[in-house]
Design a protein around this motif. Structure first.
Motif, PDB file in Angstrom:
ATOM      1  N   ARG A  54     121.537  30.093  19.484  1.00 45.16           N
ATOM      2  CA  ARG A  54     120.577  29.811  20.544  1.00 45.16           C
ATOM      3  C   ARG A  54     119.429  28.916  20.087  1.00 45.16           C
ATOM      4  NH1 ARG A  54     124.268  31.039  22.813  1.00 45.16           N
ATOM      5  NH2 ARG A  54     124.648  32.677  24.349  1.00 45.16           N
ATOM      6  N   ARG A  55     119.339  28.652  18.814  1.00 43.12           N
ATOM      7  CA  ARG A  55     118.242  27.831  18.304  1.00 43.12           C
ATOM      8  C   ARG A  55     118.802  26.503  17.815  1.00 43.12           C
ATOM      9  NH1 ARG A  55     115.388  26.848  13.332  1.00 43.12           N
ATOM     10  NH2 ARG A  55     113.151  26.621  13.692  1.00 43.12           N
ATOM     11  N   GLU A  74     118.399  19.055  10.382  1.00 40.33           N
ATOM     12  CA  GLU A  74     118.662  19.731  11.647  1.00 40.33           C
ATOM     13  C   GLU A  74     119.559  20.946  11.447  1.00 40.33           C
ATOM     14  OE1 GLU A  74     118.373  15.865  14.667  1.00 40.33           O
ATOM     15  OE2 GLU A  74     120.320  16.672  14.054  1.00 40.33           O
ATOM     16  N   LYS A  75     120.579  20.785  10.615  1.00 42.67           N
ATOM     17  CA  LYS A  75     121.511  21.899  10.452  1.00 42.67           C
ATOM     18  C   LYS A  75     120.877  23.046   9.688  1.00 42.67           C
ATOM     19  CE  LYS A  75     126.266  22.998  10.187  1.00 42.67           C
ATOM     20  NZ  LYS A  75     127.657  22.588   9.939  1.00 42.67           N
ATOM     21  N   TYR A  79     119.729  27.092  11.498  1.00 42.40           N
ATOM     22  CA  TYR A  79     120.083  28.441  11.064  1.00 42.40           C
ATOM     23  C   TYR A  79     118.975  29.116  10.260  1.00 42.40           C
ATOM     24  CZ  TYR A  79     124.814  27.309  12.576  1.00 42.40           C
ATOM     25  OH  TYR A  79     125.918  26.970  13.324  1.00 42.40           O
ATOM     26  N   GLY A  80     117.814  28.456  10.154  1.00 38.92           N
ATOM     27  CA  GLY A  80     116.705  29.067   9.434  1.00 38.92           C
ATOM     28  C   GLY A  80     116.892  29.106   7.935  1.00 38.92           C
ATOM     29  N   ARG A  81     117.740  28.222   7.398  1.00 42.05           N
ATOM     30  CA  ARG A  81     117.951  28.166   5.943  1.00 42.05           C
ATOM     31  C   ARG A  81     117.006  27.130   5.339  1.00 42.05           C
ATOM     32  NH1 ARG A  81     124.396  27.762   7.090  1.00 42.05           N
ATOM     33  NH2 ARG A  81     124.532  29.717   8.274  1.00 42.05           N
TER      34      ARG A  81
END
Length: 823
Positions: A512-513, A541-542, A546-548
């Protein structure tokens, strides 16, 4: 046959034709002469070079027919560049720049360079790509989705065998393309199930230049094995979603960037066993990876037991008896299989055989596999001697070795049990084969994914104490014999490809993000070249989707992350902008320490940084008198006379600095120090030179002005000042050392350090250094050189400087200068 003029009108773009209707004249060049007119008189065999490049059948035909101006036309079409050049020939200016960084840096015309120099230098053209491709036996169907399966090699080993199973299953519903870094014995087997197979160790540089339909759009990809990490740049650059199916333990996955890149960019990490996933936990935490959300366990297959009829056992035992020269009809047979090496524990297998020889002479151990080289000093010499000393291969003995080959099915059918003596081995395929043959399996606890419950529920897999051959021998002798089960063998199967595909698409649908656009900090990971800026946006962006994290997005993200943390170390960290000192008389007195194991750049550093002339004291450590004399001479030529101290070559640059502050040490009463070094690992490449300049500029300034970094130490509440690094550098392998030191600290260490002096150059108060010495104690057994690239106490010290400042009740300031190039 087409005329050259009609080919020109058909192939040249409209905007070119508008100003240049005749290819024989180039209005943009001096005297309107064409490139062909310029080059042909100067390059022997130029027409032959052009003819060899041309691939367009119509153009090849006019050249072969001797049509006047045909080669002239070919030259002018090729020099129009992309996409015309690749349409008519094997030359691509785009590919040539991508393959050869020297051409891109020099900004010279790629085609001109190729015909003048590249031909003689045997530089690559698109023709070389054809040699990397192998057409599969499956016809490409544009109505089917297309899947890319990447594997590191095509050998008859674990991951490639799994990849072959995936391709076989996928071919029923998908166009399948296999990409591998290296070939191997399974090449022909793969071709039965795929449309195309590519062998390249440069996937981004090569596969991006395949323009036919089957490479135009991959619906998704599977990286089968972390060793396939090299395909990640291609997948990210082309925005191809992918799952990574991981078999390897982190314990032996080096360099670490293989696991880092895989975990940063895979949409989903799928592990073949939970035990393997547990080994990755630290590395996943290092990049802020959401383990619960973005990983799952998918067994290669269930650990079901197959059937082996009694007559099959008898036949196999008869053939094995003939091979080894001992009657095996009534013996207990224990097999092992695989390459003979330390990892597979072949030496432990031999020890178990020795133990059993005394307890049960009717038990025979049989290893099948290759790799024993009696001239190999790493393993083969010692294993060969071991086997000779214990009588391996003698008919009256109980240990025999067979080469890999056609005897393998008979070995499994004849054996009662398999002893997996591996020290660390995720899911060796031989165990599945042994279970299919009705064998029981004994292995070490914590040595394999087969210890997972999903594999043990068959009742045929038993674990014993790790590395204990006596425990293994006892378990093997207690097992029931294999009597055989009537009926055909029924090996367990499973739709692994379908499960991976479904899991990947479920994960994609749940996301969703989403993040789009560039970030303020443009430090490269996968794409270091200047012309790859668009790809760097995709990699950011990738990661951010995912917040990595391995690169900070911007300074605001750093501030937000520090503010959100309640850890006692993080609360003492802050950022500050770079500035220069207007009035150096206002600065606190300071000392400089330089560890100069290498002395090459010392004089240049002194000339380039005014700070050396403002220091109250300069202390230089090195490891021998010759270097010390050289340092005194070079510094004296600059009008500076440092204290030069000889120290052992131990502890890289940091231990010599810390030991200045031991009781009675040379640091004395000086309170503020700058620690620098002449570390060759930073200075042996262009990027290392840039990094070192980055650190020195922020810490010291330049020859005209002094950095205000030292000025922050006017504040008595500040204990450490260091450059802010745009990379988010975690504990990495130092994480394993934390439990040893954490109990000595006033609070828990953070899960990630967030900020520390990456590169180990910084300003510091003497009390912080003494606190670091206290943490380790006066008699700590520091490791000797040479040391590993990561994971030693010295790498931990680098990360603990802010912790020691906080322990002293002091803050740490990290100076940012985003316009200073870091790499």
């Amino acid at each position: 046959m087409s005329h050259p003029d009609s080919l020109w009108r058909r192939l040249a773009p409209a905007h070119v034709l508008a100003g240049r209707p005749d290819f024989r004249v180039d209005p943009d060049r001096k005297g309107r002469a064409t490139l062909y007119s310029d080059l042909r008189p100067r390059i022997p065999g130029f027409d032959g070079i052009l003819a060899g490049l041309v691939t367009l059948p119509e153009l090849s035909a006019v050249i072969a027919a001797g049509e006047p101006d045909a080669c002239h036309l070919a030259c002018e079409l090729i020099c129009l560049g992309d996409p015309v050049d690749r349409t008519v020939s094997d030359f691509s200016e785009q590919a040539y720049r991508a393959w050869y960084a020297d051409i891109a840096r020099a900004e010279i015309d790629p085609f001109r360079h190729y015909v003048e120099h590249g031909v003689k230098e045997q530089r690559r053209t698109l023709a070389s790509l054809r040699d990397m491709r192998h057409r599969g036996l499956r016809k490409y169907d544009p109505d089917l989705p297309t899947c890319l399966i990447a594997v590191h090699e095509l050998s008859r080993t674990g991951a490639p065998v799994v990849a072959l199973d995936l391709a076989r299953e996928a071919a029923a519903t998908h166009n399948v393309v296999i990409a591998a870094l290296r070939g191997g014995a399974l090449l022909e087997a793969f071709l039965e199930h795929v449309c195309d197979l590519v062998l390249t160790d440069q996937p981004l540089e090569v596969m991006s230049h395949f323009k036919d339909e089957r490479f135009a759009k991959f619906d998704f990809a599977i990286l089968n094995s972390v060793e396939s990490y090299a395909f990640t740049p291609f997948l990210v650059a082309n925005e191809i979603p992918f799952a990574a199916y991981i078999h390897e333990y982190a314990d032996y996955t080096f360099p670490v960037f293989k696991s880092t890149f895989t975990s940063l960019f895979a949409d989903l990490l799928i592990f073949s066993s939970d035990h393997v996933r547990q080994s990755w936990a630290g590395r996943l935490r290092d990049v802020d990876f959401d383990i619960d959300r973005d990983t799952m366990i998918l067994p290669q297959r269930e650990g079901a037991v197959g059937r082996c009829p009694p007559e099959r056992i008898r036949e196999a035992r008869a053939r094995i008896s003939a091979l080894i020269g001992r009657d095996c009809a009534q013996l207990r047979l224990v097999c092992g299989a695989g390459h003979l090496q330390w990892r597979k524990g072949t030496d432990i297998f031999a020890m178990a055989a020795q133990i059993c020889a005394a307890r049960d002479p009717e038990t025979v151990f049989l290893w099948i596999g290759d790799g024993l080289n009696p001239e190999d000093m790493e393993f083969g010499v010692w294993m060969t001697y071991h086997l000779r000393q214990i009588g391996a291969g003698r008919p009256e003995g109980n240990l025999f070795l067979l080469p890999a080959g056609p005897a393998y099915p008979d070995v499994l059918a004849a054996s009662d049990a398999m002893f997996v003596s591996s020290r660390l081995d995720p899911l060796p395929n031989v165990v599945f084969d042994a279970l299919d043959a009705g064998c029981r399996v004994v292995l070490f606890e914590g040595a394999s994914g087969f210890g997972d419950a999903v594999y043990r529920r068959s009742g045929h897999v038993e674990t014993v104490e790790y590395g204990n051959p006596a425990a293994a021998a006892e378990a093997l002798l207690a097992l029931p014999r294999k009597t055989g089960t009537a009926g055909a063998a029924q090996p367990a199967g499973g739709l692994l490809f379908a499960r991976i595909r479904r899991a990947l698409f479920d994960r994609l649908a749940a996301q969703r993000r989403f993040v789009r656009g560039a970030s303020d900090i443009d430090a490269p990971l996968l794409f270091p070249r200047p012309e790859q800026a668009a790809f760097r946006i995709l990699e950011r962006e990738k990661m951010q989707r995912y917040g990595r994290r391995r690169v900070w997005r911007d300074l605001a993200e750093v501030e937000e992350t520090l503010s959100a943390s309640d850890n006692w170390v993080h609360r003492a960290l802050r950022l500050a902008p770079y500035a220069t000192v207007a009035d150096s008389s206002d600065l606190p007195p300071f000392a400089l320490h330089v560890h100069a194991f290498y002395t090459d750049d010392l004089a240049a550093d002194v000339r380039s940084h005014r700070a050396f002339r403002l220091a109250r004291r300069i202390v230089i450590t090195t490891d021998n008198e010759r270097k010390a004399s050289e340092i005194r001479t070079r510094m004296g030529a600059e009008g500076l006379y440092p204290e030069v101290i000889l120290v052992p070559n131990r502890g890289r640059d940091i231990l010599p600095f810390m030991q200045l502050f031991l009781p009675g040490g040379p640091a004395g009463k000086d309170e503020i120090w700058c620690h620098l070094h002449q570390k060759k690992s930073l200075a042996t490449s262009d990027s290392g030179d840039v990094w070192r300049a980055f650190l020195l500029r922020i810490l010291l300034g330049d020859d005209a002005g002094l950095s205000d970094a030292v000025g922050h130490l006017r504040d008595p509440a500040v204990g450490l000042v260091a450059p802010f690094d745009p990379y988010h550098v975690p504990w990495d392998a130092s994480r394993a050392l934390l439990p040893r030191f954490a109990p000595r600290l006033p609070g828990p260490l953070p899960d990630n350090p967030l900020l520390f002096p990456v590169g180990n150059m910084f300003w510091v108060r003497a009390g912080v250094v003494r606190a670091m010495n206290d943490l380790f104690g006066p008699s700590y057994p520091w490791p000797n050189e040479p040391i590993a690239n990561d994971g030693t106490e010295f790498h931990l010290v680098e990360r603990l400087w802010p912790t020691m400042a906080a322990r002293c009740g002091l803050g740490s300031v990290f100076i940012h200068k985003l316009d200073q190039k870091r790499v």
